[in-house]
Design a protein around this motif. Structure first.
Motif, PDB file in Angstrom:
ATOM      1  N   MET A 155       0.834  -1.204   0.000  1.00 38.62           N
ATOM      2  CA  MET A 155       0.000   0.000   0.000  1.00 38.62           C
ATOM      3  C   MET A 155       0.872   1.259   0.000  1.00 38.62           C
ATOM      4  N   PHE A 156       2.042   1.164   0.632  1.00 35.85           N
ATOM      5  CA  PHE A 156       2.935   2.335   0.638  1.00 35.85           C
ATOM      6  C   PHE A 156       3.612   2.499  -0.719  1.00 35.85           C
ATOM      7  N   VAL A 157       4.104   1.393  -1.281  1.00 30.02           N
ATOM      8  CA  VAL A 157       4.852   1.561  -2.530  1.00 30.02           C
ATOM      9  C   VAL A 157       3.901   1.822  -3.705  1.00 30.02           C
ATOM     10  N   GLN A 158       2.620   1.483  -3.582  1.00 24.43           N
ATOM     11  CA  GLN A 158       1.644   1.807  -4.635  1.00 24.43           C
ATOM     12  C   GLN A 158       0.842   3.061  -4.297  1.00 24.43           C
ATOM     13  N   PHE A 159       1.249   3.764  -3.259  1.00 22.09           N
ATOM     14  CA  PHE A 159       0.492   4.940  -2.820  1.00 22.09           C
ATOM     15  C   PHE A 159       0.234   5.915  -3.970  1.00 22.09           C
ATOM     16  N   ASP A 160       1.289   6.233  -4.709  1.00 24.23           N
ATOM     17  CA  ASP A 160       1.152   7.254  -5.747  1.00 24.23           C
ATOM     18  C   ASP A 160       0.281   6.745  -6.902  1.00 24.23           C
ATOM     19  N   ASN A 161       0.480   5.487  -7.311  1.00 23.79           N
ATOM     20  CA  ASN A 161      -0.352   4.936  -8.396  1.00 23.79           C
ATOM     21  C   ASN A 161      -1.825   4.955  -8.030  1.00 23.79           C
ATOM     22  N   VAL A 162      -2.126   4.566  -6.791  1.00 26.80           N
ATOM     23  CA  VAL A 162      -3.534   4.504  -6.374  1.00 26.80           C
ATOM     24  C   VAL A 162      -4.120   5.910  -6.265  1.00 26.80           C
ATOM     25  N   ALA A 163      -3.390   6.795  -5.600  1.00 27.66           N
ATOM     26  CA  ALA A 163      -3.905   8.152  -5.389  1.00 27.66           C
ATOM     27  C   ALA A 163      -4.161   8.838  -6.734  1.00 27.66           C
ATOM     28  N   THR A 164      -3.231   8.653  -7.675  1.00 22.11           N
ATOM     29  CA  THR A 164      -3.364   9.323  -8.966  1.00 22.11           C
ATOM     30  C   THR A 164      -4.473   8.699  -9.805  1.00 22.11           C
ATOM     31  N   SER A 165      -4.458   7.366  -9.947  1.00 21.58           N
ATOM     32  CA  SER A 165      -5.444   6.731 -10.830  1.00 21.58           C
ATOM     33  C   SER A 165      -6.859   6.876 -10.283  1.00 21.58           C
ATOM     34  N   MET A 166      -6.994   6.955  -8.957  1.00 19.02           N
ATOM     35  CA  MET A 166      -8.329   7.057  -8.350  1.00 19.02           C
ATOM     36  C   MET A 166      -8.666   8.496  -7.960  1.00 19.02           C
ATOM     37  N   ARG A 167      -7.808   9.446  -8.318  1.00 20.63           N
ATOM     38  CA  ARG A 167      -8.012  10.881  -8.055  1.00 20.63           C
ATOM     39  C   ARG A 167      -8.381  11.124  -6.586  1.00 20.63           C
ATOM     40  N   GLU A 203      -4.327   0.879   5.122  1.00 16.83           N
ATOM     41  CA  GLU A 203      -3.503   2.047   5.447  1.00 16.83           C
ATOM     42  C   GLU A 203      -4.349   3.269   5.149  1.00 16.83           C
ATOM     43  N   PHE A 204      -4.613   4.053   6.183  1.00 14.82           N
ATOM     44  CA  PHE A 204      -5.466   5.229   6.024  1.00 14.82           C
ATOM     45  C   PHE A 204      -4.589   6.476   6.097  1.00 14.82           C
ATOM     46  N   PHE A 205      -4.546   7.215   4.987  1.00 14.00           N
ATOM     47  CA  PHE A 205      -3.641   8.367   4.856  1.00 14.00           C
ATOM     48  C   PHE A 205      -4.371   9.641   5.265  1.00 14.00           C
ATOM     49  N   VAL A 206      -3.788  10.363   6.207  1.00 14.97           N
ATOM     50  CA  VAL A 206      -4.460  11.556   6.747  1.00 14.97           C
ATOM     51  C   VAL A 206      -3.491  12.740   6.777  1.00 14.97           C
ATOM     52  N   HIS A 207      -4.050  13.907   6.878  1.00 11.61           N
ATOM     53  CA  HIS A 207      -3.232  15.099   7.110  1.00 11.61           C
ATOM     54  C   HIS A 207      -2.588  14.946   8.491  1.00 11.61           C
ATOM     55  N   PRO A 208      -1.298  15.273   8.631  1.00 17.46           N
ATOM     56  CA  PRO A 208      -0.631  15.067   9.928  1.00 17.46           C
ATOM     57  C   PRO A 208      -1.377  15.673  11.118  1.00 17.46           C
ATOM     58  N   ARG A 209      -2.063  16.779  10.887  1.00 14.25           N
ATOM     59  CA  ARG A 209      -2.753  17.408  12.037  1.00 14.25           C
ATOM     60  C   ARG A 209      -3.960  16.564  12.489  1.00 14.25           C
ATOM     61  N   ASP A 210      -4.456  15.664  11.621  1.00  7.92           N
ATOM     62  CA  ASP A 210      -5.637  14.857  11.974  1.00  7.92           C
ATOM     63  C   ASP A 210      -5.275  13.481  12.520  1.00  7.92           C
ATOM     64  N   GLU A 211      -3.984  13.275  12.762  1.00 14.06           N
ATOM     65  CA  GLU A 211      -3.481  11.965  13.186  1.00 14.06           C
ATOM     66  C   GLU A 211      -4.235  11.395  14.394  1.00 14.06           C
ATOM     67  N   ASP A 212      -4.317  12.170  15.477  1.00 18.32           N
ATOM     68  CA  ASP A 212      -4.910  11.635  16.712  1.00 18.32           C
ATOM     69  C   ASP A 212      -6.394  11.360  16.550  1.00 18.32           C
ATOM     70  N   GLU A 213      -7.069  12.276  15.857  1.00 10.55           N
ATOM     71  CA  GLU A 213      -8.511  12.109  15.677  1.00 10.55           C
ATOM     72  C   GLU A 213      -8.813  10.808  14.924  1.00 10.55           C
ATOM     73  N   TRP A 214      -8.057  10.573  13.826  1.00  4.79           N
ATOM     74  CA  TRP A 214      -8.320   9.361  13.047  1.00  4.79           C
ATOM     75  C   TRP A 214      -7.863   8.111  13.774  1.00  4.79           C
ATOM     76  N   PHE A 215      -6.827   8.203  14.572  1.00  3.11           N
ATOM     77  CA  PHE A 215      -6.395   7.034  15.347  1.00  3.11           C
ATOM     78  C   PHE A 215      -7.532   6.591  16.269  1.00  3.11           C
TER      79      PHE A 215
END
Ligand code: ATP
Length: 455
Positions: A155-167, A203-215
């Protein structure tokens, strides 16, 4: 009823076709088990329940299915080549191997836990848990590759492919179900600690400031999945935050979901705050930018990651242990697997009351064929009705349908519910839909709590 011992579950699993020792006719192989005909259905149902709740019903998570063998540089960057190891000691006398943290004292002072010889244990050495293999026809250093010890890295190494292809925009997640391999020093406790197992990770990708809330949100959501979707008793589940000194190298905070097995509280799932550790490590090692554009701040950033990671096999074990019950009836004892209808390998068993009456057999077989497109159904006439009920109770079948002589006249059959053992007479034409509705939680069986229908 207290949780049954593992040997009770191992025996049921083998007798009824859930789980067999791998390569059993050759003596088996430690840390490997095979799922039998009912086990594969149960496991598939658990995986489907996870995928449905983590991917299908959400609009912020997408799935992938990556290769098990990846470029070995993945495991260098992730820290697994250097650090995915347990300290291990060997007994010079009996040659058995132990995890140092399982020993009750320093190796130089204690006796071998197996043969009892004093002073026979070696100093601890780090033992990497990854299975190595060779890719291509030549077994040389350059061809070494590893069987993945976790699904997360894809999920980390395909992060960019997934984010880009799925907008995708933050926050969003990438989920995967798949095999993982760990050369565990001490596999055991049936399918709890395996060398080949399946994981479901997101793997749930969040803005660093939202880390605790999403955890916090994911810890709550995952706990609710175990109770509300898998139906595991809340009193045998607990959340256990990790102490700072047990956190993995990549984690800032982790909470485990644990179940009270007969062997004690044990981990089923971990929710880890992996920060930006993995994306930064792969960006540095590959030279690629693993970032995402954040509309709010107008900048590219490296997201933080909250990861719920669980083992499928531990979920299978939990469902079996938690559902197992022995009940004393008026004249006999019955074993019943009280598992959610949605998880049960067989939803409906059709049983002709007399197997020597061809018209009954024919009618029951036709009913089974009508049920099959809606729910998994099974025809069985290989024993007396009492035995057939007991067999179905033991594998968790929520509904048995008996076709009797009267059925030939009135066109109706009797549905018997597993937990209450109460019965209902229903026109055979309506039986398939009635059972499909009950299994899906669209209608309730009187006196039995209804399985919450999927939202
Ligand atoms: P443990 O402490 O039990 O070794 P872990 O903390 O190393 O587990 P993770 O790396 O967090 O486990 O993996 C996530 C999940 O994968 C675990 O919660 C567990 O359900 C499952 N899992 C890990 N190792 C095994 C194994 N050897 N056999 C079966 N399932 C496993």
């Amino acid at each position: 009823m207290p949780a049954p011992n593992f040997d009770v579950i191992v025996s049921l699993a083998k007798r009824r076709g859930f789980v067999f020792p791998s390569s059993e006719i050759y003596g088996g192989m430690a840390g490997f088990w095979d799922y039998g005909p009912l086990g594969v259905e149960l496991k598939n149902n658990i995986k489907a329940a996870w995928w449905r709740h983590m991917v299908t019903l959400r609009d912020d998570v997408v799935g992938i299915d990556a290769a098990i063998i990846m470029n070995p540089r993945v495991w260098e960057a992730s820290g697994h080549v250097a650090g995915f190891s347990d300290p291990m000691v060997d007994c010079r006398n009996c040659k058995l191997r132990f995890r140092e943290d399982d020993l009750k004292g320093p190796p130089s002072e204690i006796a071998c836990p197996s043969c009892g010889t004093r002073g026979s244990l070696t100093e601890a050495r780090q033992f990497n848990l990854m299975f190595a293999t060779h890719v291509g026809p030549v077994a040389e250093d350059a061809s070494v590759a590893y069987l993945r010890p976790e699904t997360a890295q894809a999920m980390f190494v395909q992060f960019d492919n997934v984010a880009t292809s799925m907008r995708r925009k933050l926050p969003f997640g990438i989920a995967q179900i798949g095999r993982s391999f760990r050369n565990e020093i001490t596999p055991g406790n049936f399918i709890f600690r395996l060398r080949e197992f399946e994981q479901m990770e997101m793997e749930f990708f969040v803005h660093p400031r939202d880390e605790d809330e999403w955890f916090t949100r994911w810890v709550d959501e995952r706990h609710r999945w175990w109770t509300d979707v898998l139906g595991i008793g809340a009193e045998r589940l607990r959340l256990r935050p990790h102490d700072p000194d047990e956190l993995s190298h990549y984690s800032r905070q982790t909470t485990d979901i644990e179940y009270q097995f007969p062997i004690g509280w044990s981990e089923l799932e971990g929710i880890a705050d992996r920060t930006d550790f993995d994306l930064r490590a792969h960006a540095a090692a590959s030279g690629k930018r693993l970032e995402i554009f954040d509309d709010a701040s107008g900048e590219h950033l490296v997201p933080f990651v909250i990861e719920p990671a669980m083992g499928v096999d531990r979920a299978v074990l939990t469902v079996l242990v938690d559902g197992y019950a022995e009940e004393q009836l008026a004249t006999e004892k019955r074993v019943v697997l009280r598992i959610r209808p949605s998880l049960a390998p067989v939803k409906a068993a059709v049983l002709p009351l007399l197997r020597n009456r061809p018209e009954l057999v024919e009618r029951a077989r036709r009913l089974t064929a009508d049920l099959k497109p809606l729910v998994s159904a099974q025809y069985d006439d290989t024993a007396s009705i009492g035995k057939l009920y007991r067999r179905q109770d033991e594998i968790g079948t929520p509904f048995c349908v008996t076709v009797d002589v009267e059925s030939l006249d009135d066109g109706a059959a009797t549905i018997r519910e597993r937990d209450s053992m109460t019965q209902e007479r229903v026109s055979m034409d309506l039986v398939p839909q009635r059972i499909a509705d009950l299994v899906a939680g669209r209608t309730a069986w009187e006196g039995v709590p209804r399985e919450a229908p999927a939202p």
